[in-house]
Design a protein around this motif. Sequence first.
Motif, PDB file in Angstrom:
ATOM      1  N   UNK A   1       0.838  -1.201   0.000  1.00  0.00           N
ATOM      2  CA  UNK A   1       0.000   0.000   0.000  1.00  0.00           C
ATOM      3  C   UNK A   1       0.870   1.247   0.000  1.00  0.00           C
ATOM      4  N   UNK A   2       0.502   2.193  -0.829  1.00  0.00           N
ATOM      5  CA  UNK A   2       1.172   3.483  -0.874  1.00  0.00           C
ATOM      6  C   UNK A   2       0.226   4.499  -0.235  1.00  0.00           C
ATOM      7  N   UNK A   3       0.610   5.024   0.921  1.00  0.00           N
ATOM      8  CA  UNK A   3      -0.222   5.962   1.664  1.00  0.00           C
ATOM      9  C   UNK A   3       0.315   7.375   1.523  1.00  0.00           C
ATOM     10  N   UNK A   4      -0.569   8.279   1.162  1.00  0.00           N
ATOM     11  CA  UNK A   4      -0.219   9.692   1.153  1.00  0.00           C
ATOM     12  C   UNK A   4      -0.816  10.349   2.385  1.00  0.00           C
ATOM     13  N   UNK A  24       0.551  -3.073  10.298  1.00  0.00           N
ATOM     14  CA  UNK A  24      -0.091  -2.643   9.056  1.00  0.00           C
ATOM     15  C   UNK A  24       0.568  -1.381   8.504  1.00  0.00           C
ATOM     16  N   UNK A  25       1.859  -1.241   8.736  1.00  0.00           N
ATOM     17  CA  UNK A  25       2.575  -0.086   8.201  1.00  0.00           C
ATOM     18  C   UNK A  25       2.518  -0.119   6.676  1.00  0.00           C
ATOM     19  N   UNK A  26       2.236   1.003   6.030  1.00  0.00           N
ATOM     20  CA  UNK A  26       2.204   1.037   4.562  1.00  0.00           C
ATOM     21  C   UNK A  26       3.565   0.679   3.984  1.00  0.00           C
ATOM     22  N   UNK A  27       3.544   0.127   2.776  1.00  0.00           N
ATOM     23  CA  UNK A  27       4.793  -0.200   2.107  1.00  0.00           C
ATOM     24  C   UNK A  27       5.552   1.061   1.714  1.00  0.00           C
ATOM     25  N   UNK A  28       4.785   2.116   1.476  1.00  0.00           N
ATOM     26  CA  UNK A  28       5.384   3.380   1.042  1.00  0.00           C
ATOM     27  C   UNK A  28       4.527   4.519   1.598  1.00  0.00           C
ATOM     28  N   UNK A  29       5.182   5.562   2.093  1.00  0.00           N
ATOM     29  CA  UNK A  29       4.473   6.732   2.620  1.00  0.00           C
ATOM     30  C   UNK A  29       5.032   7.987   1.961  1.00  0.00           C
ATOM     31  N   UNK A  30       4.144   8.816   1.456  1.00  0.00           N
ATOM     32  CA  UNK A  30       4.539  10.114   0.924  1.00  0.00           C
ATOM     33  C   UNK A  30       3.843  11.194   1.737  1.00  0.00           C
ATOM     34  N   UNK A  31       4.629  12.089   2.322  1.00  0.00           N
ATOM     35  CA  UNK A  31       4.104  13.167   3.149  1.00  0.00           C
ATOM     36  C   UNK A  31       4.101  14.479   2.378  1.00  0.00           C
ATOM     37  N   UNK A  32       2.972  15.170   2.422  1.00  0.00           N
ATOM     38  CA  UNK A  32       2.903  16.531   1.877  1.00  0.00           C
ATOM     39  C   UNK A  32       2.981  17.490   3.051  1.00  0.00           C
ATOM     40  N   UNK A  33       4.026  18.296   3.097  1.00  0.00           N
ATOM     41  CA  UNK A  33       4.220  19.225   4.217  1.00  0.00           C
ATOM     42  C   UNK A  33       4.611  20.594   3.676  1.00  0.00           C
ATOM     43  N   UNK A  34       4.530  21.579   4.541  1.00  0.00           N
ATOM     44  CA  UNK A  34       5.005  22.909   4.170  1.00  0.00           C
ATOM     45  C   UNK A  34       6.537  22.889   4.155  1.00  0.00           C
ATOM     46  N   UNK A  60      -0.548   7.985  -4.768  1.00  0.00           N
ATOM     47  CA  UNK A  60      -0.801   7.077  -3.640  1.00  0.00           C
ATOM     48  C   UNK A  60      -2.145   6.373  -3.793  1.00  0.00           C
ATOM     49  N   UNK A  61      -2.293   5.232  -3.143  1.00  0.00           N
ATOM     50  CA  UNK A  61      -3.560   4.502  -3.187  1.00  0.00           C
ATOM     51  C   UNK A  61      -4.637   5.211  -2.379  1.00  0.00           C
ATOM     52  N   UNK A  62      -4.214   5.907  -1.345  1.00  0.00           N
ATOM     53  CA  UNK A  62      -5.131   6.592  -0.438  1.00  0.00           C
ATOM     54  C   UNK A  62      -4.401   7.781   0.159  1.00  0.00           C
ATOM     55  N   UNK A  63      -5.130   8.885   0.351  1.00  0.00           N
ATOM     56  CA  UNK A  63      -4.563  10.070   0.997  1.00  0.00           C
ATOM     57  C   UNK A  63      -5.341  10.344   2.279  1.00  0.00           C
ATOM     58  N   UNK A  64      -4.607  10.621   3.348  1.00  0.00           N
ATOM     59  CA  UNK A  64      -5.214  11.010   4.619  1.00  0.00           C
ATOM     60  C   UNK A  64      -4.840  12.458   4.900  1.00  0.00           C
ATOM     61  N   UNK A  65      -5.836  13.292   5.109  1.00  0.00           N
ATOM     62  CA  UNK A  65      -5.604  14.711   5.413  1.00  0.00           C
ATOM     63  C   UNK A  65      -5.529  14.907   6.917  1.00  0.00           C
ATOM     64  N   UNK A  85      -8.847   8.545  -3.601  1.00  0.00           N
ATOM     65  CA  UNK A  85      -9.729   8.573  -2.435  1.00  0.00           C
ATOM     66  C   UNK A  85      -9.025   9.280  -1.277  1.00  0.00           C
ATOM     67  N   UNK A  86      -9.775  10.089  -0.539  1.00  0.00           N
ATOM     68  CA  UNK A  86      -9.191  10.861   0.554  1.00  0.00           C
ATOM     69  C   UNK A  86      -9.976  10.672   1.846  1.00  0.00           C
ATOM     70  N   UNK A  87      -9.252  10.442   2.938  1.00  0.00           N
ATOM     71  CA  UNK A  87      -9.831  10.420   4.273  1.00  0.00           C
ATOM     72  C   UNK A  87      -9.576  11.802   4.886  1.00  0.00           C
ATOM     73  N   UNK A  88     -10.631  12.474   5.295  1.00  0.00           N
ATOM     74  CA  UNK A  88     -10.522  13.839   5.803  1.00  0.00           C
ATOM     75  C   UNK A  88     -10.702  13.861   7.316  1.00  0.00           C
TER      76      UNK A  88
END
Length: 263
Positions: A1-4, A24-34, A60-65, A85-88
Amino acid sequence: MHLGVIGYGNITRALLGVLARAGRAPDRVTLLVRPSQAGVARASGAEVVTEAGALIAAAPDLIVECAGHSALAEAVVPALEAGIECVVVSIGALADANLHSAVTGAARKGGSRVVLPAGAIGGVDLLASLRPSGIEAVTYVSRKPPLAWKGTLAEGLLDLPALTEPATFFTGNAREAALAYPRNANVAATLALAGLGFEATRVEMVADPTVTRNIHEYRVTSGAADYTMRIEGKPSPDNPKTSLATVYSVAREVMNRRNEVAI
């Protein structure tokens, strides 16, 4: 899983920790930060980007805000339009009718969806399922220790450190609550969206020196069932305004996309 993930504050760090401990750690994580957060975020071992376009391009497969209200317009809307898909977490932002329309329109355009986790409360599935039966009333009371309201409009209404008994400082509807107390009214917005809407959902906010936890109570009257919920959420050690249950609720949304059985 690639989690954003959008943001690298308390909720993001706690979320990644929960996923790791649950296996259940994602295989890949991409963080959007300032840009000012980029150095600290890279220490997590995740990929780090500083522009919404770069996060979307990473696919990513899913983005969490987890970054606050401004993140919805800046990053969630274009991600939904791109079909992600986004989780807000910042559900209170949807009290802004224009932003709510933009989010739903983007999801429709991109063939994606925005997921609103239960966060600090329970019973949202029941509330939403009762809507066709005719919901007559939803009343929510947010009761927190006085200093948990520090940094909000409550500071100008009450002498928070000096309180010796509970003080109700807000009574109104969910839209008013979410717009006036954006970092404290996500629960009110969640209940409104699941049930009667922002105008008809009643909200009270209380600074209570007799409690040590964030207490969420709500009552529902409907054609199919009446019920009352009371949850004593333990505050996050790093941010007393956030209930730990919120982190676990978001983690559940992520894990349900990997688990063989989703509950």
